[in-house]
Design a protein around this motif. Structure first.
Motif, PDB file in Angstrom:
ATOM      1  N   VAL A 248      60.682  46.236  15.704  1.00 44.16           N
ATOM      2  CA  VAL A 248      59.720  47.072  16.417  1.00 44.16           C
ATOM      3  C   VAL A 248      58.485  47.308  15.554  1.00 44.16           C
ATOM      4  O   VAL A 248      57.342  47.195  16.017  1.00 44.16           O
ATOM      5  CB  VAL A 248      60.355  48.409  16.838  1.00 44.16           C
ATOM      6  N   GLN A 249      58.710  47.618  14.286  1.00 45.30           N
ATOM      7  CA  GLN A 249      57.594  47.799  13.357  1.00 45.30           C
ATOM      8  C   GLN A 249      56.814  46.489  13.209  1.00 45.30           C
ATOM      9  O   GLN A 249      55.572  46.495  13.168  1.00 45.30           O
ATOM     10  CB  GLN A 249      58.127  48.243  11.993  1.00 45.30           C
ATOM     11  N   ALA A 250      57.512  45.364  13.122  1.00 46.19           N
ATOM     12  CA  ALA A 250      56.857  44.069  12.983  1.00 46.19           C
ATOM     13  C   ALA A 250      55.945  43.789  14.170  1.00 46.19           C
ATOM     14  O   ALA A 250      54.825  43.287  14.007  1.00 46.19           O
ATOM     15  CB  ALA A 250      57.903  42.960  12.852  1.00 46.19           C
ATOM     16  N   LEU A 251      56.391  44.121  15.365  1.00 50.34           N
ATOM     17  CA  LEU A 251      55.574  43.877  16.556  1.00 50.34           C
ATOM     18  C   LEU A 251      54.352  44.779  16.583  1.00 50.34           C
ATOM     19  O   LEU A 251      53.282  44.374  17.065  1.00 50.34           O
ATOM     20  CB  LEU A 251      56.427  44.073  17.810  1.00 50.34           C
TER      21      LEU A 251
ATOM     22  N   ASN B 187      66.531  42.615  12.286  1.00 43.55           N
ATOM     23  CA  ASN B 187      67.541  43.025  13.271  1.00 43.55           C
ATOM     24  C   ASN B 187      67.822  41.882  14.233  1.00 43.55           C
ATOM     25  O   ASN B 187      68.962  41.551  14.478  1.00 43.55           O
ATOM     26  CB  ASN B 187      67.174  44.286  14.065  1.00 43.55           C
ATOM     27  N   GLY B 188      66.769  41.326  14.858  1.00 42.05           N
ATOM     28  CA  GLY B 188      66.961  40.148  15.702  1.00 42.05           C
ATOM     29  C   GLY B 188      67.793  40.382  16.937  1.00 42.05           C
ATOM     30  O   GLY B 188      68.623  39.538  17.297  1.00 42.05           O
ATOM     31  N   SER B 189      67.574  41.516  17.620  1.00 44.10           N
ATOM     32  CA  SER B 189      68.322  41.775  18.852  1.00 44.10           C
ATOM     33  C   SER B 189      67.972  40.720  19.901  1.00 44.10           C
ATOM     34  O   SER B 189      66.917  40.081  19.854  1.00 44.10           O
ATOM     35  CB  SER B 189      67.994  43.165  19.391  1.00 44.10           C
ATOM     36  N   THR B 190      68.864  40.538  20.861  1.00 44.10           N
ATOM     37  CA  THR B 190      68.638  39.557  21.919  1.00 44.10           C
ATOM     38  C   THR B 190      67.370  39.871  22.699  1.00 44.10           C
ATOM     39  O   THR B 190      66.579  38.979  23.024  1.00 44.10           O
ATOM     40  CB  THR B 190      69.843  39.519  22.872  1.00 44.10           C
ATOM     41  N   LEU B 191      67.155  41.147  23.003  1.00 41.16           N
ATOM     42  CA  LEU B 191      65.975  41.549  23.764  1.00 41.16           C
ATOM     43  C   LEU B 191      64.691  41.151  23.044  1.00 41.16           C
ATOM     44  O   LEU B 191      63.779  40.580  23.646  1.00 41.16           O
ATOM     45  CB  LEU B 191      65.986  43.061  24.009  1.00 41.16           C
ATOM     46  N   ILE B 192      64.614  41.443  21.758  1.00 41.16           N
ATOM     47  CA  ILE B 192      63.406  41.117  20.987  1.00 41.16           C
ATOM     48  C   ILE B 192      63.183  39.614  20.951  1.00 41.16           C
ATOM     49  O   ILE B 192      62.063  39.118  21.145  1.00 41.16           O
ATOM     50  CB  ILE B 192      63.500  41.682  19.555  1.00 41.16           C
ATOM     51  N   ARG B 193      64.245  38.854  20.741  1.00 42.90           N
ATOM     52  CA  ARG B 193      64.080  37.398  20.639  1.00 42.90           C
ATOM     53  C   ARG B 193      63.723  36.773  21.986  1.00 42.90           C
ATOM     54  O   ARG B 193      63.038  35.757  22.042  1.00 42.90           O
ATOM     55  CB  ARG B 193      65.344  36.765  20.057  1.00 42.90           C
TER      56      ARG B 193
END
Length: 318
Positions: A234-237, A260-266
């Motif tokens: 989230v911070q990276a975005l 973290n690499g959550s599915t939603l983010i990817r």
């Protein structure tokens, strides 16, 4: 009218004893009988009294989950996966979001113990919760030190820090900023920064540490940095958006890593390189560690570290 045990037995065409055995997962029963009983329970909306069972010394079949928030996609997906895997093992969950507030967490701990949960998985970020040192129920911690007798299951933070740094150096960045967002607890997450420092040290590279709680991102980025290691996705975005507003393209004009690499983010941001904490594997290890504590309460259960992965997108810019 509230359905009773005998109502379930009558509808399923079995004895009350058989219904009780199905509910308590006790004894040898045919799959056909189990399905008939479960179907009758659903039709009658019958709910076993978990508290009464616990008062009789039987397992309540409830597990408490305490996490700082469910807004972060990673925690939301981790809790969802824990709930799914626990359900396949015959457990239901009571989910509590501590909102990063010690008072709320204190109340939730009391509530979970009053409801006689069989165990607790906690990803709390709060410090000095003295109840964790006193609770006798089996507890497993995710990525946080809670007490000497509570095992910790974590992703390999040190490896994650190394992989993120390797990605930046592989892309010949010149000036690196590292977002530092560590609490003061004795927790595995501190190893992430150590992994970054050690990798840069071996390659004789310097970096600028930036306190995530103090720095104003808009005033710092893009600035002089063409390489950034963020604390989380989230911070990276947020940082990537600042570069985007300045007309710079991710993975072309500058390089940035999330965590973290959550599915939603990817799925929604496939252009973001990130360290993946494997949710399925972490959930399985958290549950297996908790089950060991439940079945062998006097045994010393070791902490466990799960390897991470790095996601690097194909050539793309944002």
């Amino acid at each position: 009218m509230v359905a009773k045990l005998k109502d379930v037995a009558q509808l399923a065409g079995v004895s009350v004893t058989t219904v009780s055995r199905v509910i308590n997962n006790y004894g040898s029963l045919s799959e056909k009988t189990i399905k008939k009983v479960h179907a009758a329970m659903r039709e009658l909306n019958y709910q076993p009294n978990a508290l009464a069972r616990a008062m009789q010394g039987k397992p309540s079949k409830f597990i408490g989950l305490i996490f700082p928030n469910l807004i972060n996609p990673f925690f939301a997906e981790l809790v969802n996966e824990l709930e799914r895997q626990l359900f396949t093992k015959g457990y239901k969950t009571i989910i509590a979001s501590s909102a990063e507030n010690p008072e709320i967490e204190h109340d939730y701990l009391n509530m979970l113990m009053a409801n006689q949960v069989d165990g607790i998985i906690s990803g709390s970020h709060n410090l000095d919760i003295k109840e964790y040192h006193q609770i006798k129920a089996p507890i497993v911690s995710f990525d946080r030190y809670l007490a000497d007798n509570i095992p910790i299951v974590s992703a390999d933070s040190y490896q994650g820090g190394q992989l993120a740094t390797q990605y930046l150096l592989d892309h010949q960045v010149r000036r690196i900023a590292v977002m530092v967002d560590e609490d003061q607890s004795v927790s595995p997450t501190v190893n992430r920064l150590q992994g970054v420092v050690d990798y840069l040290g071996r390659h004789h590279r310097s970096f600028d540490p930036l306190d995530a709680h103090q720095v104003d991102l808009v005033n710092v980025f893009p600035g002089i940095y063409d390489g950034v290691i963020a604390s989380n996705d989230v911070q990276a975005l947020r940082i990537a958006n600042i570069y985007h507003q300045a007309g710079l393209k991710l993975n072309q004009d500058y390089f940035l890593t999330g965590y973290n690499g959550s599915t939603l983010i990817r799925q929604t941001n496939p252009e973001l390189p990130t360290v993946i904490q494997p949710i399925t594997e972490l959930s399985a290890k958290l549950i297996s560690t908790l089950m060991t504590r439940i079945t062998s309460p006097q045994a010393t259960v070791p902490s466990a570290v799960v390897p991470v992965q790095f996601y690097a997108p194909a050539n793309s810019g944002w």
